[in-house]
Write a protein that holds these residues in place. Sequence first.
Motif, mmCIF file in Angstrom:
data_model
loop_
_atom_site.group_PDB
_atom_site.id
_atom_site.type_symbol
_atom_site.label_atom_id
_atom_site.label_comp_id
_atom_site.label_asym_id
_atom_site.label_seq_id
_atom_site.Cartn_x
_atom_site.Cartn_y
_atom_site.Cartn_z
ATOM 1 N N GLU A 23 0.835 -1.206 0.000
ATOM 2 C CA GLU A 23 0.000 0.000 0.000
ATOM 3 C C GLU A 23 0.871 1.258 0.000
ATOM 4 O O GLU A 23 0.598 2.213 -0.733
ATOM 5 N N GLY A 24 1.895 1.270 0.828
ATOM 6 C CA GLY A 24 2.818 2.399 0.860
ATOM 7 C C GLY A 24 3.564 2.544 -0.451
ATOM 8 O O GLY A 24 3.796 3.661 -0.936
ATOM 9 N N GLN A 26 2.468 1.596 -3.395
ATOM 10 C CA GLN A 26 1.498 2.123 -4.366
ATOM 11 C C GLN A 26 1.429 3.646 -4.242
ATOM 12 O O GLN A 26 1.457 4.357 -5.246
ATOM 13 N N SER A 27 1.358 4.136 -3.027
ATOM 14 C CA SER A 27 1.299 5.580 -2.793
ATOM 15 C C SER A 27 2.579 6.264 -3.279
ATOM 16 O O SER A 27 2.516 7.325 -3.909
ATOM 17 N N LEU A 28 3.724 5.659 -3.004
ATOM 18 C CA LEU A 28 5.006 6.221 -3.450
ATOM 19 C C LEU A 28 5.058 6.306 -4.972
ATOM 20 O O LEU A 28 5.419 7.341 -5.531
ATOM 21 N N GLU A 30 2.554 6.267 -7.179
ATOM 22 C CA GLU A 30 1.578 7.239 -7.683
ATOM 23 C C GLU A 30 2.079 8.674 -7.473
ATOM 24 O O GLU A 30 1.948 9.522 -8.363
ATOM 25 N N THR A 31 2.670 8.936 -6.320
ATOM 26 C CA THR A 31 3.234 10.259 -6.031
ATOM 27 C C THR A 31 4.381 10.563 -6.981
ATOM 28 O O THR A 31 4.485 11.671 -7.515
ATOM 29 N N ARG A 34 2.980 11.414 -10.371
ATOM 30 C CA ARG A 34 2.287 12.706 -10.326
ATOM 31 C C ARG A 34 3.309 13.839 -10.346
ATOM 32 O O ARG A 34 3.171 14.792 -11.108
ATOM 33 N N LEU A 111 6.500 12.418 0.811
ATOM 34 C CA LEU A 111 5.792 11.466 1.662
ATOM 35 C C LEU A 111 6.442 11.314 3.036
ATOM 36 O O LEU A 111 6.034 10.458 3.825
ATOM 37 N N TYR A 113 9.341 10.165 4.125
ATOM 38 C CA TYR A 113 10.087 8.977 4.521
ATOM 39 C C TYR A 113 11.348 9.410 5.254
ATOM 40 O O TYR A 113 11.893 10.485 4.981
#
Length: 141
Positions: A23-24, A26-28, A30-31, A34, A111, A113
């Motif tokens: 999940e993380g 996927q977010s990374l 996508e970010t 973008r 994000l 990290y």
Amino acid sequence: MTSSHAPAYGEADGTLQAIGGVEGLQSLVETFYRIMGDTPEFRPLYDMHPKDMTLTIDKLVAFLSGWMGGERLFSKKYGAMSLPQAHAHLVVTEVEKAMWLDCMAVALDELNYPADLKAYLLPKLEFPAERIRQVSAANHA
């Protein structure tokens, strides 16, 4: 007595756990894309991709999952792959390689990290990025 600490980066799925699991990741990813599309300095790299980024995002998540020690989602979904050959049709120079790594650094920062994860991950990502650049140079010489 057992220890419940997460594995270190690069050990088992420690890197993937540090990213937040799939999940993380996927977010990374996508970010990352973008930012690539929205930032003028990274836009030339974004323009090398298809207009519909759905498959591109899924493939990078699937690849990085296994690369970070997690489940090998890419081979399950898409079969065997040679990363450099998958990019061989593209012209990738030091400029595009640096752009990719810089964009990933910006995504990791956005994000929030930890610095030690970023310090571990970016040099590790430089290796496949360099192999892609080398194959591109050989194919487009």
